[in-house]
Design a protein around this motif. Structure first.
Motif, mmCIF file in Angstrom:
data_model
loop_
_atom_site.group_PDB
_atom_site.id
_atom_site.type_symbol
_atom_site.label_atom_id
_atom_site.label_comp_id
_atom_site.label_asym_id
_atom_site.label_seq_id
_atom_site.Cartn_x
_atom_site.Cartn_y
_atom_site.Cartn_z
ATOM 1 N N TYR A 185 -0.664 3.161 -7.378
ATOM 2 C CA TYR A 185 -0.168 2.200 -6.398
ATOM 3 C C TYR A 185 -1.340 1.522 -5.686
ATOM 4 O O TYR A 185 -1.359 0.290 -5.513
ATOM 5 C CB TYR A 185 0.729 2.915 -5.389
ATOM 6 C CG TYR A 185 1.400 2.017 -4.381
ATOM 7 C CD1 TYR A 185 2.612 1.403 -4.677
ATOM 8 C CD2 TYR A 185 0.827 1.800 -3.129
ATOM 9 C CE1 TYR A 185 3.234 0.580 -3.743
ATOM 10 C CE2 TYR A 185 1.446 0.978 -2.191
ATOM 11 C CZ TYR A 185 2.642 0.376 -2.506
ATOM 12 O OH TYR A 185 3.259 -0.437 -1.583
ATOM 13 N N TRP A 189 -2.616 -2.302 -5.492
ATOM 14 C CA TRP A 189 -2.865 -3.028 -4.240
ATOM 15 C C TRP A 189 -4.242 -3.687 -4.259
ATOM 16 O O TRP A 189 -4.387 -4.861 -3.880
ATOM 17 C CB TRP A 189 -2.762 -2.077 -3.051
ATOM 18 C CG TRP A 189 -3.083 -2.737 -1.743
ATOM 19 C CD1 TRP A 189 -4.240 -2.652 -1.035
ATOM 20 C CD2 TRP A 189 -2.236 -3.633 -1.015
ATOM 21 N NE1 TRP A 189 -4.178 -3.417 0.094
ATOM 22 C CE2 TRP A 189 -2.947 -4.032 0.144
ATOM 23 C CE3 TRP A 189 -0.949 -4.113 -1.208
ATOM 24 C CZ2 TRP A 189 -2.411 -4.901 1.087
ATOM 25 C CZ3 TRP A 189 -0.408 -4.977 -0.266
ATOM 26 C CH2 TRP A 189 -1.134 -5.365 0.860
ATOM 27 N N GLN A 192 -4.035 -6.733 -6.384
ATOM 28 C CA GLN A 192 -3.322 -7.831 -5.738
ATOM 29 C C GLN A 192 -4.204 -8.511 -4.699
ATOM 30 O O GLN A 192 -4.230 -9.757 -4.603
ATOM 31 C CB GLN A 192 -2.042 -7.311 -5.077
ATOM 32 C CG GLN A 192 -1.283 -8.382 -4.297
ATOM 33 C CD GLN A 192 0.142 -7.968 -3.955
ATOM 34 O OE1 GLN A 192 0.901 -7.534 -4.823
ATOM 35 N NE2 GLN A 192 0.522 -8.093 -2.689
ATOM 36 N N ARG A 216 7.297 -2.362 -5.556
ATOM 37 C CA ARG A 216 6.181 -3.305 -5.591
ATOM 38 C C ARG A 216 6.088 -4.056 -4.271
ATOM 39 O O ARG A 216 7.085 -4.560 -3.755
ATOM 40 C CB ARG A 216 6.379 -4.309 -6.729
ATOM 41 C CG ARG A 216 5.124 -5.107 -7.030
ATOM 42 C CD ARG A 216 5.435 -6.352 -7.800
ATOM 43 N NE ARG A 216 4.231 -7.001 -8.290
ATOM 44 C CZ ARG A 216 3.316 -7.598 -7.541
ATOM 45 N NH1 ARG A 216 3.461 -7.638 -6.230
ATOM 46 N NH2 ARG A 216 2.245 -8.159 -8.091
ATOM 47 N N PRO A 217 4.885 -4.159 -3.680
ATOM 48 C CA PRO A 217 4.744 -4.945 -2.449
ATOM 49 C C PRO A 217 5.097 -6.417 -2.704
ATOM 50 O O PRO A 217 4.984 -6.923 -3.832
ATOM 51 C CB PRO A 217 3.250 -4.807 -2.118
ATOM 52 C CG PRO A 217 2.807 -3.585 -2.836
ATOM 53 C CD PRO A 217 3.625 -3.525 -4.081
ATOM 54 N N ASP A 221 2.496 -9.944 0.899
ATOM 55 C CA ASP A 221 2.060 -8.826 1.752
ATOM 56 C C ASP A 221 0.538 -8.764 1.772
ATOM 57 O O ASP A 221 -0.125 -8.854 0.736
ATOM 58 C CB ASP A 221 2.623 -7.506 1.234
ATOM 59 C CG ASP A 221 4.100 -7.337 1.558
ATOM 60 O OD1 ASP A 221 4.663 -8.239 2.196
ATOM 61 O OD2 ASP A 221 4.680 -6.300 1.164
ATOM 62 N N LEU A 224 -1.859 -3.102 4.166
ATOM 63 C CA LEU A 224 -1.508 -1.789 3.618
ATOM 64 C C LEU A 224 -1.622 -0.752 4.724
ATOM 65 O O LEU A 224 -2.663 -0.631 5.373
ATOM 66 C CB LEU A 224 -2.453 -1.410 2.480
ATOM 67 C CG LEU A 224 -2.378 0.055 2.015
ATOM 68 C CD1 LEU A 224 -1.078 0.307 1.245
ATOM 69 C CD2 LEU A 224 -3.584 0.421 1.153
ATOM 70 N N ALA A 368 3.002 1.951 3.197
ATOM 71 C CA ALA A 368 3.881 0.808 3.477
ATOM 72 C C ALA A 368 3.031 -0.446 3.410
ATOM 73 O O ALA A 368 1.809 -0.394 3.607
ATOM 74 C CB ALA A 368 4.531 0.942 4.855
ATOM 75 N N THR A 369 3.672 -1.555 3.123
ATOM 76 C CA THR A 369 2.969 -2.843 3.144
ATOM 77 C C THR A 369 3.832 -3.867 3.872
ATOM 78 O O THR A 369 5.060 -3.728 3.952
ATOM 79 C CB THR A 369 2.667 -3.362 1.714
ATOM 80 O OG1 THR A 369 3.899 -3.630 1.042
ATOM 81 C CG2 THR A 369 1.856 -2.357 0.927
ATOM 82 N N THR A 370 3.177 -4.875 4.391
ATOM 83 C CA THR A 370 3.902 -5.955 5.063
ATOM 84 C C THR A 370 2.988 -7.182 5.136
ATOM 85 O O THR A 370 1.824 -7.127 4.743
ATOM 86 C CB THR A 370 4.339 -5.529 6.477
ATOM 87 O OG1 THR A 370 5.240 -6.490 7.011
ATOM 88 C CG2 THR A 370 3.139 -5.397 7.405
ATOM 89 N N HIS A 371 3.552 -8.253 5.662
ATOM 90 C CA HIS A 371 2.768 -9.478 5.849
ATOM 91 C C HIS A 371 2.560 -9.717 7.335
ATOM 92 O O HIS A 371 3.492 -9.630 8.138
ATOM 93 C CB HIS A 371 3.493 -10.693 5.253
ATOM 94 C CG HIS A 371 2.779 -11.980 5.533
ATOM 95 N ND1 HIS A 371 1.677 -12.391 4.819
ATOM 96 C CD2 HIS A 371 3.011 -12.946 6.480
ATOM 97 C CE1 HIS A 371 1.253 -13.541 5.292
ATOM 98 N NE2 HIS A 371 2.037 -13.905 6.294
ATOM 99 N N CYS A 403 -6.800 -9.272 2.680
ATOM 100 C CA CYS A 403 -5.969 -8.101 2.973
ATOM 101 C C CYS A 403 -6.529 -7.289 4.133
ATOM 102 O O CYS A 403 -7.709 -7.406 4.480
ATOM 103 C CB CYS A 403 -5.886 -7.188 1.739
ATOM 104 S SG CYS A 403 -4.854 -7.826 0.397
#
Length: 459
Positions: A185, A189, A192, A216-217, A221, A224, A368-371, A403
């Motif tokens: 994973y 990341w 990406q 998948r994120p 995103d 991390l 977890a991932t987010t934007h 990122c």
């Protein structure tokens, strides 16, 4: 005091050996296995103090353990220092410590005198240079990869995570399929973040194959979150001779989940990514009760052979006396020598498992991932336990143009003794170390002194 079994065996058949002094018997050569006493070099006055002088005060006990523990504990000491330094924000020290561990791990298959000594059936397992079980080695690569993410070195991060996945597949004598989902994973990341979306797709799919919960994120995103939960596995010796390496789950914690909070994110729930305890107790996804060492079977087999040879010697010599048969007497004498030799082999074999372990690892990892469009601000992790919820700060927060990474843990990496569990040798075990270890210890200390250039200014 009653004589021991070995003493009775020697006394019982000594006469037979003397009687059969002219018998033709095969010689037993123990020269390759004779242990030599090692005189520990006392550091020169001020040597340790000089080495510690530029180390952060709150890491000096661990650096002292590294200096004094030598090559035997170097990998373990580096691992523990690396994780403690990450939590304290000494990222240069963390990088140097994990690099020190990984360099030695990658030399584990080198063919040299020390490696041969480590494989000997007549040496204790904990005399070996510590290289860790697959899960420990994999975790060392995971943390080094996070440090590369912090710098925005995404290609190095991806390569390091994949190297960690490889370490999860190899043990001393066997190769297993990899199933350390979080490493795949994280490789996805890193890909990406680097803009390598085709590679990212491959690694995310591989991660989901081992853990379907790892979705998948989103393509947009850019943050991390990753956190360690609980206290990691504990190694124990099991079996008749403590020859089997077993594991029990870490204790002293009840938290089981985490959510992340940062400026502009709201609350993001962590996804269970990998159980470190499960990785410790499985090989390629196959649960194992314990990892056995062939030395135990060898010890028992030679003990049995000694008993059989003793019986043959006694009966043959007795019968030879009745019949005045010199051939039978020679057979008995040969069996007598074999009995003593097998008994020495059995008594010299050291099957006890090596229970040194990396004691500031977590029990599990969540991600977890987010934007986030702007600054992350003061990020933190909130852990849910049986007694309610509690929060920890983000010990690592770093952003690049593409990122950001936020790392935390529920239990402190600093709540450990200076010396790792199981690292100390008994006086008898110390006497088993060979002369070469003295030379290696001196070389290791010289290496540490030469590399003593890291500044303690970074916070």
């Amino acid at each position: 005091m009653k004589p021991g079994k070995s003493a009775r065996r020697v006394a019982g058949i000594a006469a037979a050996i003397m009687i059969a002094g002219c018998a033709q018997t095969a010689p037993f050569d123990f020269s390759d296995e004779i242990s030599v006493t090692v005189t520990k070099r006392v550091p020169a006055p001020g040597e340790i103090e000089s080495y510690l002088s530029d180390k952060p005060i709150d890491l000096r006990d661990h650096y002292r353990a590294l200096f004094e523990g030598g090559t035997r504990n170097a990998v373990l000491s580096h691992m523990r220092i690396g994780l403690a330094a990450m939590q304290l924000g000494y990222f240069d020290h963390a990088e140097a410590a994990f690099d020190g561990a990984l360099t030695r791990i990658e030399r584990v298959y080198a063919v040299d005198h020390k490696a041969k000594l480590a494989k000997s059936k007549f040496q204790n397992e904990n005399i070996k240079d510590f290289k860790g079980e697959p899960y420990e080695r994999a975790m060392a690569y995971l943390y080094r990869g996070l440090l590369y993410l912090r710098e925005g070195a995404y290609d190095n991060a991806r390569a390091t995570f994949l190297d960690g996945e490889f370490q999860d597949t190899v043990a001393e004598d066997e190769v297993f399929k990899g199933d350390f989902a979080v490493l795949n994973y994280l490789a996805g990341w890193a890909s990406q973040c680097e803009g390598e979306h085709s590679y990212a797709e491959i690694f995310f799919k591989r991660a989901r194959r081992h853990n379907p919960a790892l979705r998948r994120p989103g393509r947009s995103d850019n943050v991390l979150f990753i956190a360690g939960i609980g206290n990691g596995p504990v190694k124990v010796g099991k079996g008749k001779h403590k020859e089997a390496l077993g594991f029990r789950r870490g204790s002293g914690f009840s938290e089981s989940s985490v959510r992340f909070e940062a400026q502009g994110t709201g609350t993001v729930a962590g996804t269970p990514a990998t159980s470190v305890f499960w990785q410790a107790t499985t090989r390629g996804g196959r649960p194992v009760e314990a990892i056995l060492d062939g030395k135990a079977q060898f010890k028992d087999a030679t003990a049995t052979a000694a008993g059989i040879s003793e019986f043959v010697a006694t009966q043959s010599i007795y019968q030879a006396g009745l019949e005045n048969n010199s051939d039978l007497l020679n057979v008995g004498a040969a069996a007598a020598v074999a009995s003593i030799a097998f008994d020495l082999f059995s008594k010299s074999t050291k099957p006890a498992a090596d229970t040194r372990y990396w004691d500031n690892l977590p029990d599990s990892i969540a991600v977890a991932t987010t934007h986030v469009a702007g600054d992350l601000g003061e990020a933190r992790a909130v852990f849910k336990s049986d007694k309610g919820s509690f929060s920890q700060p983000a010990f690592l927060t770093a952003s690049t143009d593409s990122c950001s990474v936020v790392w935390s843990r529920s239990r402190s990496a600093l709540s450990i003794p200076a010396i790792a569990p199981g690292s100390e040798l008994t006086a008898k075990q110390k006497r088993k170390l060979r002369k070469t270890l003295k030379q290696q210890q001196q070389a290791f200390r010289a290496e540490l002194m030469a590399a003593n250039t890291i500044s303690e200014d970074e916070s």
